[in-house]
Design a protein around this motif. Structure first.
Motif, short mmCIF file in Angstrom:
data_model
loop_
_atom_site.label_atom_id
_atom_site.label_comp_id
_atom_site.label_asym_id
_atom_site.label_seq_id
_atom_site.Cartn_x
_atom_site.Cartn_y
_atom_site.Cartn_z
N THR A 95 5.75 -9.00 1.05
CA THR A 95 4.98 -8.01 1.79
C THR A 95 5.93 -7.03 2.46
O THR A 95 6.90 -7.44 3.10
N SER A 150 6.08 -4.24 5.40
CA SER A 150 5.31 -3.99 6.61
C SER A 150 5.99 -2.94 7.47
O SER A 150 7.22 -2.78 7.43
N GLN A 194 0.68 -2.49 5.90
CA GLN A 194 1.26 -3.49 5.02
C GLN A 194 0.89 -3.20 3.57
O GLN A 194 -0.15 -2.60 3.29
N GLU A 203 1.49 -5.38 -0.40
CA GLU A 203 2.05 -6.55 -1.08
C GLU A 203 2.68 -6.16 -2.41
O GLU A 203 2.24 -5.22 -3.08
#
Length: 215
Positions: free
Chosen positions: A126, A128, A142, A144
């Protein structure tokens, strides 16, 4: 009485030597860490990364390795707060190789960071963007990413990949940096290069929030 005065002077000097704007030494950081943990840390060569918390306190992020833990838990980030004389581990999503921004020039740091894990040829993670309220990371955005290249290679129809790239630039002319996020997906084909598709999304950063405008 003399002993009492000497002790008080010593404490005062100690407080001055680690004022908020003073960078602590590695030995001091390890000492502060050992007060709250019996785990041994190995400090990364990148050194201290200065940040400003939401209350405008100066702090530092430091990449460390804790070899007593499992492989996916060894790479960690700790926060050093000279004002409190404390060092603590920062919980996810903050991990190693953070980058510091001040997107809206308000003195509060936006920290770009990555957390990931891998096993059996598969990587997941992830990206962020966070601010820090004391020890706590506050997630602003965020995305992924994942791939299984280690399991199948890129010329297999079972291969897949999703990657995330960020660019920070002013999108609305207010003098502050916003976010352009590009998501690239790849799908494997037997004995051929994978099929690749990319799409970009624009997010304006205002009032400590990312909002997606209409393209």
């Amino acid at each position: 009485m003399k002993h009492t005065i000497i002790l008080l002077i010593g404490l005062s000097i100690g407080n001055i030597s680690y004022a908020e704007d003073t960078i602590p030494t590695i030995d001091t950081i390890k000492t502060w860490w050992s007060i709250g943990s019996n785990e041994q840390i190995t400090i990364d060569d990148r050194g201290l990364l200065q940040i400003t918390l939401k209350d405008h306190e100066t702090a530092y992020l430091l990449d460390v390795e804790i070899f007593s833990r499992g492989r996916n838990s060894q790479d960690r980030t700790v926060m050093v707060r000279p004002k409190l004389r404390e060092v603590k581990e920062i919980e996810g999503p903050v991990c190693k190789d953070s980058v510091v921004h001040d997107l809206d020039h308000d003195g509060i740091s936006e920290v770009e960071t990555v957390s990931l894990g891998s096993g059996q040829g598969i990587t997941r993670g992830t990206k962020s963007i966070v601010q820090f309220d004391g020890w706590t990371p506050v997630v602003l955005h965020q995305a992924e990413f994942k791939d299984n290249e280690g399991e199948w290679g890129i010329k297999d129809n079972r291969f897949y990949s999703t990657s995330v790239a960020w660019e920070f630039r002013d999108l609305d002319g207010d003098g502050n940096d916003d976010l352009v996020e590009t998501i690239t997906t790849k799908k494997g084909r037997n004995n051929k290069n994978p099929i690749t598709n990319s799409r970009s999304y624009k997010y304006v950063f205002k009032n400590n929030e990312f909002t997606r405008p209409i393209d």
